[in-house]
Scaffold this active site. Structure first.
Site, PDB file in Angstrom:
ATOM      1  N   CYS A  32       5.488  -3.952   5.554  1.00 36.88           N
ATOM      2  CA  CYS A  32       6.007  -3.188   6.713  1.00 36.88           C
ATOM      3  C   CYS A  32       5.411  -1.852   6.989  1.00 36.88           C
ATOM      4  CB  CYS A  32       7.358  -2.612   6.421  1.00 36.88           C
ATOM      5  SG  CYS A  32       8.546  -4.218   6.069  1.00 36.88           S
ATOM      6  N   GLY A  58       3.397  -5.574  10.511  1.00 35.02           N
ATOM      7  CA  GLY A  58       4.637  -6.107  10.757  1.00 35.02           C
ATOM      8  C   GLY A  58       4.728  -6.418  11.927  1.00 35.02           C
ATOM      9  N   ASN A 132       9.080   1.095   3.677  1.00 34.53           N
ATOM     10  CA  ASN A 132       7.959  -0.194   3.409  1.00 34.53           C
ATOM     11  C   ASN A 132       7.931  -0.572   1.810  1.00 34.53           C
ATOM     12  OD1 ASN A 132       4.349   0.329   3.061  1.00 34.53           O
ATOM     13  ND2 ASN A 132       5.777  -1.485   3.036  1.00 34.53           N
ATOM     14  N   GLY A 133       8.284  -1.450   1.755  1.00 36.75           N
ATOM     15  CA  GLY A 133       8.022  -1.995   0.063  1.00 36.75           C
ATOM     16  C   GLY A 133       9.199  -2.676  -0.284  1.00 36.75           C
ATOM     17  N   TYR A 271      -7.369  -6.119   1.626  1.00 41.55           N
ATOM     18  CA  TYR A 271      -7.063  -7.155   2.587  1.00 41.55           C
ATOM     19  C   TYR A 271      -6.289  -6.507   3.712  1.00 41.55           C
ATOM     20  CZ  TYR A 271      -4.207 -10.839   4.805  1.00 41.55           C
ATOM     21  OH  TYR A 271      -3.436 -11.907   5.627  1.00 41.55           O
TER      22      TYR A 271
END
Ligand code: SF4
Length: 491
Positions: A32, A58, A132-133, A271
């Site tokens: 996210c 996201g 996020n995570g 990436y």
């Protein structure tokens, strides 16, 4: 406009379903993105542009919560940032402090209920949370909380922190510190109250979080590309285990735990993150170019052209080409406009490898020996199909060079990865993978080569300050909590 025209025309799923495409189930999914503002009268508009820059992290839902005096204004919805917000919704989000979120749901489940920021009322007032995570021990904490009477509104891990804070007898900041200390995993948290913004990074710094300034305002973001977009300056990364508190007296730099082994996710470099972002002092495009160049030193292939799988491998392909002197060519083109389609391709078309997302450029590759640079191989099906696309377009040889070591282990820190039994590198040798994807040769970047290429400011530290667990099974935290641990993103 007739009613008929107002109906949504698409029947497909969300935009960019399955990234590199061809095979929507053979890719790593981003986590996210979070974006916070403290002390700017246009906090919502800045958040809108910031989240737009973080859209690649996201695409399923987006939300912004703004604090104004003694209340919150917030809006969340399913879809892209530009679909969730318009002029009117933004105009309703008045206030100087905000947190925003873009979400790619995985283990926490999809739907509007889990769209963030999550907003709660508790005895201390209102609190909004965006993260996020993934919290590895969230199921354990949640079970404990439920057994003692907590009622959860969502299936998101993020709600756990709100419950821990709400049940604490301590003040907000101390309660938040205790909550962070209970959680194990990789996370970047933002918590907003009516008068405070609090941001925190997990003790290993697994997920990225950067602080910037725009005039007197403070900005926090998952990636620096969002600072550039709004004209803010980079100040520094939020450090592992650090908790920054913004209130009317300004910035308070604190921490909830001493820093443990620094371990920023290596896949951010390889990436996930945008090439125009910086992490740990390194620009991502430059780091990816170095990955290509180091890979060329490790494995030179005699070929006519080098091409990169768009978009994430273009930088590395340029690096490989510069190092070897083999010309870089656009042998593969990504169609950016195939997100929402009017019809779903039939199974027959899917099996034929629908060339909706990626095409080989026949006039470029025909009769050529091609070095194809890609960032990773997950299940192998996408690589097989790209090799076959190039060969169908006339490539005489396709040599696949991957700018990461073999991806063998699942991620517990926010990246949606398949079960290790489905990860081709966990079950097969390099030669077996080469055979399966139909390449003429196959090479992976070494661990040492990856650390050298990242070249961050922590090169001297353990593994260059990187998490490389999906390559070497050396997880920086405990990951086994009695079988309930989640793989993927819990936010
Ligand atoms: S296990 Fe891999 S994908 Fe997950 S945080 Fe570590 S390096 Fe990133």
């Amino acid at each position: 406009m007739s009613d008929e025209v107002k109906q949504p025309l698409w029947t497909g799923d969300y935009y960019n379903e399955g990234a590199v495409q061809i095979d929507p189930f053979d890719t790593l999914r981003e986590e996210c993105g979070v974006f916070g503002v403290y002390g700017h009268p246009d906090a919502a508009s800045l958040s809108y542009y910031g989240l737009h820059a973080l859209q690649h992290r996201g695409e399923e839902s987006a939300g912004i919560c703004v604090s104004q005096h003694d209340h919150f204004n917030y809006h969340r919805g399913l879809g892209l940032v530009k679909e969730v917000f318009d002029k009117d919704t933004l105009a309703g989000l008045q206030g100087n402090n905000s947190i925003g979120h873009v979400r790619y749901s995985t283990s926490g489940g999809g739907g509007l209920t889990n769209a963030q920021p999550l907003v709660f009322k508790y005895k201390g007032g209102d609190i909004a949370v965006a993260t996020n995570g993934n919290i590895v021990n969230a199921p354990e904490i949640r079970r404990e909380l439920e057994e003692s009477g907590s009622i959860f509104q969502t299936t998101s891990d993020t709600e756990v922190v709100a419950h821990l804070i709400a049940r604490s007898p301590k003040d907000f900041v101390e309660a938040a510190k205790d909550a962070m200390n209970r959680m194990v995993g990789g996370y970047a948290f933002m918590l907003l109250t009516h008068d405070k913004l609090l941001v925190a990074c997990d003790p290993n710094g697994l997920r990225p979080l950067t602080m910037g300034r725009l005039g007197d305002a403070y900005i926090f973001t998952s990636e620096t590309c969002a600072l550039e977009v709004i004209g803010a300056e980079i100040v520094r990364d939020v450090r592992p285990g650090e908790m920054l508190i913004l209130d009317q007296d300004g910035l308070h730099e604190d921490r909830f735990t001493p820093m443990q082994r620094k371990a920023l996710c290596a896949m951010e470099y390889i990436y996930f993150a945008r090439p125009d972002s910086d992490m740990n002092g390194s620009n991502l495009h430059s780091a990816r170019k170095r990955m290509g160049s180091v890979l060329a030193r490790e494995r030179f292939v005699d070929a006519d052209i080098v091409t990169g799988v768009p978009d994430s491998s273009i930088s590395a392909a340029i690096g490989y080409a510069e190092q070897t002197g083999i010309p870089y060519e656009l042998g593969l083109i990504k169609n950016k406009y195939t997100g929402r389609t009017f019809i779903q391709p039939s199974q027959e078309l899917r099996e034929q490898g629908v060339k909706m997302k990626l095409s080989a450029v026949r006039r470029v590759v025909d009769g050529k020996r091609v070095v194809m640079i890609d960032d990773s191989i997950v299940r192998g099906t996408t690589s097989r199909r790209i090799v076959s696309l190039l060969k169908e377009a006339g490539a005489t040889e396709v040599h696949v060079c991957i700018t990461s070591p073999p991806f063998k282990n699942p991620c517990f820190y926010g990246i949606d990865t398949p079960d290790s039994r489905e990860l081709i590198a966990s079950m097969r040798t390099v030669e077996e993978i080469r055979e399966e994807i139909g390449a003429d040769s196959l090479a992976f970047l070494s661990y040492e080569g990856l650390i050298e290429a990242v070249d961050g400011d922590d090169r001297a530290s353990y593994k260059g300050g990187l998490c490389m667990a999906c390559f070497d099974n050396d997880y920086p935290t405990q990951v086994d909590f009695g079988g309930d641990e989640k793989i993927g993103c819990g936010c």
